[in-house]
Design a protein around this motif. Structure first.
Motif, short mmCIF file in Angstrom:
data_model
loop_
_atom_site.label_atom_id
_atom_site.label_comp_id
_atom_site.label_asym_id
_atom_site.label_seq_id
_atom_site.Cartn_x
_atom_site.Cartn_y
_atom_site.Cartn_z
N ASP A 171 -6.88 -3.52 9.57
CA ASP A 171 -8.02 -3.69 10.48
C ASP A 171 -8.94 -2.47 10.43
O ASP A 171 -9.19 -1.82 11.43
CB ASP A 171 -7.54 -3.95 11.91
N ARG A 172 -9.45 -2.21 9.21
CA ARG A 172 -10.32 -1.05 9.05
C ARG A 172 -11.50 -1.37 8.14
O ARG A 172 -11.42 -2.23 7.26
CB ARG A 172 -9.55 0.13 8.47
N ALA A 173 -12.60 -0.67 8.39
CA ALA A 173 -13.79 -0.80 7.54
C ALA A 173 -13.53 -0.11 6.21
O ALA A 173 -12.81 0.89 6.14
CB ALA A 173 -14.99 -0.18 8.24
N VAL A 174 -14.10 -0.65 5.14
CA VAL A 174 -13.99 -0.06 3.82
C VAL A 174 -15.31 0.65 3.52
O VAL A 174 -16.36 0.01 3.51
CB VAL A 174 -13.71 -1.14 2.75
N PRO A 175 -15.28 1.96 3.28
CA PRO A 175 -16.51 2.66 2.93
C PRO A 175 -17.12 2.06 1.67
O PRO A 175 -16.41 1.65 0.74
CB PRO A 175 -16.06 4.10 2.69
N GLU A 176 -18.43 1.99 1.64
CA GLU A 176 -19.14 1.36 0.52
C GLU A 176 -18.70 1.92 -0.83
O GLU A 176 -18.54 1.18 -1.81
CB GLU A 176 -20.65 1.56 0.70
N GLU A 177 -18.47 3.23 -0.89
CA GLU A 177 -18.11 3.86 -2.16
C GLU A 177 -16.69 3.52 -2.62
O GLU A 177 -16.32 3.77 -3.76
CB GLU A 177 -18.30 5.38 -2.10
N TRP A 178 -15.87 2.90 -1.76
CA TRP A 178 -14.50 2.55 -2.12
C TRP A 178 -14.30 1.05 -2.35
O TRP A 178 -13.18 0.62 -2.65
CB TRP A 178 -13.52 3.04 -1.05
N VAL A 179 -15.34 0.27 -2.23
CA VAL A 179 -15.21 -1.18 -2.41
C VAL A 179 -14.72 -1.50 -3.82
O VAL A 179 -15.32 -1.06 -4.81
CB VAL A 179 -16.54 -1.90 -2.11
N GLY A 180 -13.61 -2.22 -3.92
CA GLY A 180 -13.06 -2.62 -5.21
C GLY A 180 -12.33 -1.53 -5.95
O GLY A 180 -11.97 -1.71 -7.12
N ARG A 181 -12.07 -0.40 -5.31
CA ARG A 181 -11.41 0.70 -6.02
C ARG A 181 -10.54 1.58 -5.13
O ARG A 181 -10.31 2.74 -5.41
CB ARG A 181 -12.44 1.55 -6.75
N GLU A 182 -10.02 1.03 -4.05
CA GLU A 182 -9.15 1.80 -3.17
C GLU A 182 -7.79 2.03 -3.83
O GLU A 182 -7.34 1.23 -4.64
CB GLU A 182 -8.95 1.07 -1.84
N PRO A 183 -7.11 3.13 -3.46
CA PRO A 183 -5.75 3.34 -3.98
C PRO A 183 -4.82 2.21 -3.54
O PRO A 183 -5.07 1.53 -2.55
CB PRO A 183 -5.33 4.66 -3.30
N ILE A 184 -3.75 2.04 -4.30
CA ILE A 184 -2.75 1.02 -3.95
C ILE A 184 -1.38 1.69 -3.98
O ILE A 184 -1.14 2.60 -4.77
CB ILE A 184 -2.82 -0.20 -4.89
N PHE A 185 -0.50 1.22 -3.09
CA PHE A 185 0.81 1.82 -2.94
C PHE A 185 1.90 0.82 -3.35
O PHE A 185 1.65 -0.38 -3.41
CB PHE A 185 1.00 2.30 -1.50
N PRO A 186 3.12 1.32 -3.62
CA PRO A 186 4.21 0.42 -4.05
C PRO A 186 4.46 -0.69 -3.03
O PRO A 186 4.47 -0.46 -1.83
CB PRO A 186 5.42 1.36 -4.15
N TRP A 187 4.66 -1.89 -3.54
CA TRP A 187 5.01 -3.07 -2.75
C TRP A 187 4.01 -3.32 -1.62
O TRP A 187 4.37 -3.75 -0.54
CB TRP A 187 6.44 -2.95 -2.21
N GLU A 188 2.74 -3.06 -1.88
CA GLU A 188 1.70 -3.21 -0.87
C GLU A 188 0.75 -4.34 -1.26
O GLU A 188 0.50 -4.58 -2.43
CB GLU A 188 0.90 -1.91 -0.75
N ALA A 189 0.22 -4.99 -0.25
CA ALA A 189 -0.87 -5.94 -0.46
C ALA A 189 -2.01 -5.54 0.45
O ALA A 189 -1.80 -5.13 1.59
CB ALA A 189 -0.41 -7.36 -0.16
N GLN A 190 -3.21 -5.66 -0.07
CA GLN A 190 -4.41 -5.40 0.71
C GLN A 190 -5.23 -6.68 0.73
O GLN A 190 -5.34 -7.37 -0.29
CB GLN A 190 -5.22 -4.26 0.06
N VAL A 191 -5.80 -6.98 1.88
CA VAL A 191 -6.56 -8.21 2.05
C VAL A 191 -7.94 -7.83 2.57
O VAL A 191 -8.05 -7.16 3.60
CB VAL A 191 -5.86 -9.17 3.04
#
Length: 197
Positions: A171-191
């Motif tokens: 439940d957080r805003a994504v900064p414009e500069e991170w759209v489509g390129r945020e870090p990902i962690f083990p066994w994680e899903a981002q929606v």
């Protein structure tokens, strides 16, 4: 395995196979379930990792009756409360998103190199606000010790003028500069979904 009835709660299933990081795996499972095409079915109590308190292998005997009520006291466990709130956010998305009410799915990424198992997909029709899922089915994670740590997803949908992206599970805003390129962690899903117009 012996005694497997196929009717376990998710916690029991993971425990039977020796999975230690149950919270991460259950969150990943719920993202897949609640963003997939079709009607999601949730076994009572899985939304907060309740477990069966009796032996499920013996529950189908003729003289046995299943009696394993939910133990709501388990919601006092901090990790179970986090899971419950996480699933709640996903259910609200599922019931409120037009993109998740249609069958349209486009896969954006299959990253199966060097032990990675990362898949990204987009749900919804072109005229709808999409839902984008990035799911990591492996122990791979972005090296966040680096200042430019990122994980790029090719083919990310364009951001309409005046709109912004929101990551639903946190439940957080994504900064414009991170759209489509945020870090990902083990066994994680981002929606991700677009904030309302």
């Amino acid at each position: 395995p012996d005694g497997d009835t196929g009717n376990d709660r998710m916690w029991n299933f993971l425990d039977r196979f020796g999975i230690q990081k149950k919270e991460e795996r259950m969150k990943l499972a719920f993202v897949c379930l609640l963003t997939a095409v079709g009607v999601p079915m949730i076994f009572a109590g899985d939304e907060f990792a309740d477990r069966m308190d009796f032996d499920p292998a013996g529950m189908w005997r003729d003289d046995a009756k299943q009696s394993d009520p939910l133990n709501l006291d388990r919601l006092e466990d901090p990790w179970r409360r986090r899971l419950f709130e996480y699933v709640g956010r996903l259910v609200r998305l599922r019931t409120g998103s037009d993109a998740l009410a249609v069958n349209d799915t486009e896969f954006l990424l299959f990253d199966l190199q060097a032990g990675r198992r990362v898949v990204a997909w987009k749900r919804g029709r072109p005229e709808q606000d999409p839902v984008v899922v990035v799911a990591n089915f492996s122990g791979f994670g972005t090296d966040v010790s680096q200042p430019d740590a990122e994980y790029r997803v090719p083919g990310w949908p364009a951001t309409p003028p005046g709109r912004s992206w929101r990551e639903v599970t946190q439940d957080r805003a994504v900064p414009e500069e991170w759209v489509g390129r945020e870090p990902i962690f083990p066994w994680e899903a981002q929606v991700y979904t677009l904030d309302p117009a």
